[in-house]
Write a protein that holds these residues in place. Sequence first.
Motif, PDB file in Angstrom:
ATOM      1  N   LEU A  38      22.480  26.945 -66.322  1.00 46.21           N
ATOM      2  CA  LEU A  38      23.614  27.401 -65.509  1.00 46.21           C
ATOM      3  C   LEU A  38      23.636  26.715 -64.147  1.00 46.21           C
ATOM      4  N   ARG A  39      22.571  25.981 -63.820  1.00 43.03           N
ATOM      5  CA  ARG A  39      22.546  25.248 -62.549  1.00 43.03           C
ATOM      6  C   ARG A  39      22.519  23.729 -62.796  1.00 43.03           C
ATOM      7  N   ASP A  40      21.374  23.191 -63.193  1.00 45.46           N
ATOM      8  CA  ASP A  40      21.282  21.738 -63.374  1.00 45.46           C
ATOM      9  C   ASP A  40      22.276  21.302 -64.452  1.00 45.46           C
ATOM     10  N   GLY A  41      22.302  22.051 -65.566  1.00 46.20           N
ATOM     11  CA  GLY A  41      23.234  21.739 -66.654  1.00 46.20           C
ATOM     12  C   GLY A  41      24.669  21.819 -66.180  1.00 46.20           C
ATOM     13  N   VAL A 101      17.617  30.978 -58.004  1.00 43.21           N
ATOM     14  CA  VAL A 101      18.720  30.294 -57.317  1.00 43.21           C
ATOM     15  C   VAL A 101      18.174  29.087 -56.564  1.00 43.21           C
ATOM     16  N   LEU A 102      18.965  28.054 -56.517  1.00 41.04           N
ATOM     17  CA  LEU A 102      18.521  26.802 -55.893  1.00 41.04           C
ATOM     18  C   LEU A 102      19.148  26.667 -54.514  1.00 41.04           C
ATOM     19  N   VAL A 103      18.380  26.124 -53.581  1.00 42.18           N
ATOM     20  CA  VAL A 103      18.925  25.903 -52.243  1.00 42.18           C
ATOM     21  C   VAL A 103      18.183  24.738 -51.559  1.00 42.18           C
ATOM     22  N   ILE A 125      13.539  32.207 -55.368  1.00 39.93           N
ATOM     23  CA  ILE A 125      14.333  31.316 -54.503  1.00 39.93           C
ATOM     24  C   ILE A 125      13.688  29.935 -54.595  1.00 39.93           C
ATOM     25  N   HIS A 126      14.501  28.990 -55.027  1.00 44.00           N
ATOM     26  CA  HIS A 126      14.003  27.647 -55.351  1.00 44.00           C
ATOM     27  C   HIS A 126      14.478  26.669 -54.270  1.00 44.00           C
ATOM     28  N   LEU A 127      13.543  26.258 -53.458  1.00 46.99           N
ATOM     29  CA  LEU A 127      13.835  25.328 -52.353  1.00 46.99           C
ATOM     30  C   LEU A 127      13.440  23.921 -52.786  1.00 46.99           C
ATOM     31  N   TYR A 128      14.268  22.956 -52.394  1.00 47.68           N
ATOM     32  CA  TYR A 128      13.874  21.582 -52.752  1.00 47.68           C
ATOM     33  C   TYR A 128      14.306  20.604 -51.675  1.00 47.68           C
ATOM     34  N   ASN A 129      13.568  19.522 -51.586  1.00 55.00           N
ATOM     35  CA  ASN A 129      14.030  18.352 -50.839  1.00 55.00           C
ATOM     36  C   ASN A 129      13.365  17.124 -51.447  1.00 55.00           C
ATOM     37  N   TYR A 174       9.055  25.820 -54.961  1.00 54.89           N
ATOM     38  CA  TYR A 174       9.344  24.619 -54.174  1.00 54.89           C
ATOM     39  C   TYR A 174       9.256  23.387 -55.072  1.00 54.89           C
ATOM     40  N   SER A 175      10.272  22.513 -54.941  1.00 47.81           N
ATOM     41  CA  SER A 175      10.277  21.248 -55.681  1.00 47.81           C
ATOM     42  C   SER A 175      10.297  20.068 -54.724  1.00 47.81           C
ATOM     43  N   PRO A 176       9.259  19.221 -54.777  1.00 44.63           N
ATOM     44  CA  PRO A 176       9.386  17.931 -54.098  1.00 44.63           C
ATOM     45  C   PRO A 176      10.241  17.050 -55.021  1.00 44.63           C
ATOM     46  N   GLU A 177      11.531  17.027 -54.765  1.00 42.76           N
ATOM     47  CA  GLU A 177      12.430  16.319 -55.688  1.00 42.76           C
ATOM     48  C   GLU A 177      11.995  14.863 -55.797  1.00 42.76           C
ATOM     49  N   SER A 178      12.177  14.279 -56.978  1.00 46.42           N
ATOM     50  CA  SER A 178      11.716  12.908 -57.264  1.00 46.42           C
ATOM     51  C   SER A 178      10.200  12.807 -57.194  1.00 46.42           C
ATOM     52  N   PHE A 179       9.531  13.880 -57.527  1.00 47.59           N
ATOM     53  CA  PHE A 179       8.049  13.899 -57.524  1.00 47.59           C
ATOM     54  C   PHE A 179       7.479  12.691 -58.245  1.00 47.59           C
ATOM     55  N   LEU A 208       5.138  25.725 -57.950  1.00 46.13           N
ATOM     56  CA  LEU A 208       5.300  24.349 -57.473  1.00 46.13           C
ATOM     57  C   LEU A 208       5.871  23.552 -58.645  1.00 46.13           C
ATOM     58  N   ASN A 209       7.123  23.195 -58.499  1.00 47.93           N
ATOM     59  CA  ASN A 209       7.854  22.518 -59.575  1.00 47.93           C
ATOM     60  C   ASN A 209       7.828  21.020 -59.292  1.00 47.93           C
ATOM     61  N   LEU A 210       7.305  20.249 -60.216  1.00 50.22           N
ATOM     62  CA  LEU A 210       7.057  18.819 -59.954  1.00 50.22           C
ATOM     63  C   LEU A 210       7.988  17.980 -60.812  1.00 50.22           C
ATOM     64  N   PRO A 211       9.186  17.716 -60.309  1.00 50.56           N
ATOM     65  CA  PRO A 211      10.207  17.133 -61.185  1.00 50.56           C
ATOM     66  C   PRO A 211      10.049  15.641 -61.462  1.00 50.56           C
ATOM     67  N   ASP A 212      10.370  15.329 -62.706  1.00 48.73           N
ATOM     68  CA  ASP A 212      10.551  13.946 -63.127  1.00 48.73           C
ATOM     69  C   ASP A 212      12.072  13.758 -62.982  1.00 48.73           C
ATOM     70  N   THR A 213      12.514  13.785 -61.730  1.00 44.05           N
ATOM     71  CA  THR A 213      13.950  13.815 -61.427  1.00 44.05           C
ATOM     72  C   THR A 213      14.677  12.661 -62.110  1.00 44.05           C
ATOM     73  N   VAL A 214      14.063  11.481 -61.996  1.00 45.71           N
ATOM     74  CA  VAL A 214      14.524  10.310 -62.735  1.00 45.71           C
ATOM     75  C   VAL A 214      13.284   9.740 -63.400  1.00 45.71           C
ATOM     76  N   LEU A 243       7.070  22.135 -64.658  1.00 48.70           N
ATOM     77  CA  LEU A 243       7.585  20.797 -65.002  1.00 48.70           C
ATOM     78  C   LEU A 243       9.110  20.846 -65.062  1.00 48.70           C
ATOM     79  N   HIS A 244       9.705  19.733 -64.729  1.00 49.60           N
ATOM     80  CA  HIS A 244      11.175  19.658 -64.761  1.00 49.60           C
ATOM     81  C   HIS A 244      11.490  18.196 -65.063  1.00 49.60           C
ATOM     82  N   THR A 245      11.566  17.869 -66.347  1.00 57.94           N
ATOM     83  CA  THR A 245      11.767  16.458 -66.667  1.00 57.94           C
ATOM     84  C   THR A 245      13.223  16.178 -67.008  1.00 57.94           C
ATOM     85  N   HIS A 246      13.627  14.962 -66.707  1.00 59.05           N
ATOM     86  CA  HIS A 246      14.923  14.452 -67.156  1.00 59.05           C
ATOM     87  C   HIS A 246      14.623  13.408 -68.227  1.00 59.05           C
ATOM     88  N   ASN A 247      15.653  12.708 -68.661  1.00 62.28           N
ATOM     89  CA  ASN A 247      15.478  11.963 -69.910  1.00 62.28           C
ATOM     90  C   ASN A 247      15.964  10.517 -69.817  1.00 62.28           C
TER      91      ASN A 247
HETATM   92  O1  KIV Z   1      15.784  17.030 -61.129  1.00 61.14           O
HETATM   93  C1  KIV Z   1      15.423  17.569 -60.064  1.00 61.14           C
HETATM   94  O2  KIV Z   1      14.583  17.081 -59.331  1.00 61.14           O
HETATM   95  C2  KIV Z   1      16.043  18.842 -59.718  1.00 61.14           C
HETATM   96  C3  KIV Z   1      15.445  19.555 -58.562  1.00 61.14           C
HETATM   97  C4  KIV Z   1      16.455  20.268 -57.795  1.00 61.14           C
HETATM   98  C5  KIV Z   1      14.374  20.454 -59.054  1.00 61.14           C
HETATM   99  O3  KIV Z   1      16.903  19.301 -60.402  1.00 61.14           O
END
Ligand code: KIV
Length: 558
Positions: A38-41, A101-103, A125-129, A174-179, A208-214, A243-247
């Motif tokens: 409902l958020r990233d999708g 919720v993301l912010v 509460i999901h904070l990211y940068n 907390y997500s360090p986006e592009s981890f 601690l959410n460690l995204p594979d943003t790309v 984990l939060h992987t993309h494809n």
């Molecule tokens: O892909 C990503 O890094 C995200 C973050 C906001 C977690 O969606």
Amino acid sequence: MIPDPSRKYRAYPPIALPDRQWPGRTLTHAPIWCSVDLRDGNQALAVPMNVSQKLELFDALLKCGFKEIEVGFPAASNTEFAFMRRLIEDKRIPEDVTVQVLVQAREDLIQRTVESLVGVNKAIIHLYNSTSPAQRRVVFGLEKPQIVEMARRGTRWIRERLPLLAGSQIRMEYSPESFSATEVEFSLEVCEAVVAEWQPSAENPIILNLPDTVEVAMPNVYADQIEWFCKNLKSRETSIISLHTHNDRGTGTAATELALLAGADRVEGTLFGNGERTGNLDIVTVALNLYMHGINPGLDFSHINALREVYERCTGMTVPPRHPYAGELVFTAFSGSHQDAIRKGFAEREKNGGEAIWDVPYLTLDPSDLGREYREVIRVNSQSGKGGVAYLLESQFGIELPKDLQREFGPLANDLVDALGREVTAAELKTMFWREYVERHTPLALHHFHADGVEGVFRCRASLRLDGADLAVTGEGNGPIAAFVNALAGAGLPAFEVTDYRQAALGSGTEASAISYVQIRTGDGRLVWGAGVNTHIQLASIEGVVSALNRAGLAGGR
Ligand code: KIV
Ligand code: ZN
């Protein structure tokens, strides 16, 4: 494309982790799942979902058993804010479900996000940068210490507002986006600053959410990053590693699975992999991969076709036909040899009472566990052999062709399907069989047949039409068929003998009829099948003989 891609691209550097443990491990249990449909999708849709679509998808996610659901980015738009309020005010969030919720790390956005949560029972509460070198350089124009400060400040702004949510259980993510594209040492530094600011406990751990943003590397590199992070994090006991992987490289599932081996506890993803660009991790695939290894995934996809329909209606996306587990064709075999092996696998299971460990060739799991039907499994096109044809006739219509007849009809059906140039249904196959065997009334047609006998000697009378002329015959033998064969010989038809005969019931109740399969050997040694269908079993067998004669070219033209 350029001839020397090394002038433009380079491989992501490996992580120095000589004592890595993950390659030697196996998965033994399901992670904590969090749906971000409902958020990233939603953020990734050309036309984002409206409130009623989001509600429908939210309910579908609950039905699957998700206990953590990221419902949106309430500070981003009125729809997102309204949706959060609607869930809370209409009491649509079950007691055991935590909404997320993301912010971003901006005070006004955090204030609005907290306001959206007033009255919630449990929330994250999901904070990211972003933290990667490219994002630091081109997006923020900031150095590392300023990025650390951004994360720390965002965390503090959330903590300072907790009194507004008194009575609610609030957790921090907390997500360090592009981890995955960030130096691991720097990701750790930022996360530890957030941890120090939030002060998690074993009872209220931080996520601690460690995204594979790309996706920038092979999945083993992501696994190394996760193992390195888990090993070096000071507050491992009070942290949930997510984990939060993309494809982007098509390895989102592999990256998640290897990173679970590397020590992660939690997985974020979406149904069927909806999400930005090539999508988020497909949770259905990872969950069912666990299931087919005998691990209860804690999510229920027993009605996967219905779930796919809700997903497609709400998001406007489609699940490709080859998509693992959920695609229309993933449990389908067109190839004759595959069909044959699958049929034999099912038969073996049935013989064992369906209790043995699943080991049906070509099928990773039992489609019926996902509410999918066996009849989806075997479909017939020009690549299919006799096995598939026989399976469809039997499973759909109870028509169990003798093996020899399967060998005869299979190639005939195959030629017809080939000429059509498309897949055929079971009903079409039945029509083909009827045309080829059952409806063979020329040049010889049966009008009337009667036989009776005493002490093993049967006499028969039959009236027929042959090449448009009436023909009346009589004969005798040790059964009605033998008497009929004798009668035809007496009428001057070329010699033949009946070499095989089977009969079976067709349908039930008032519609019940019988089907006969008759094989004859002609004077020149050919074996030819015929079939007859009649409500009277004796007539079905005689019609079977007539069909075989017509097919063999023995009747007519005299
Ligand atoms: O892909 C990503 O890094 C995200 C973050 C906001 C977690 O969606
Ligand atoms: Zn994402």
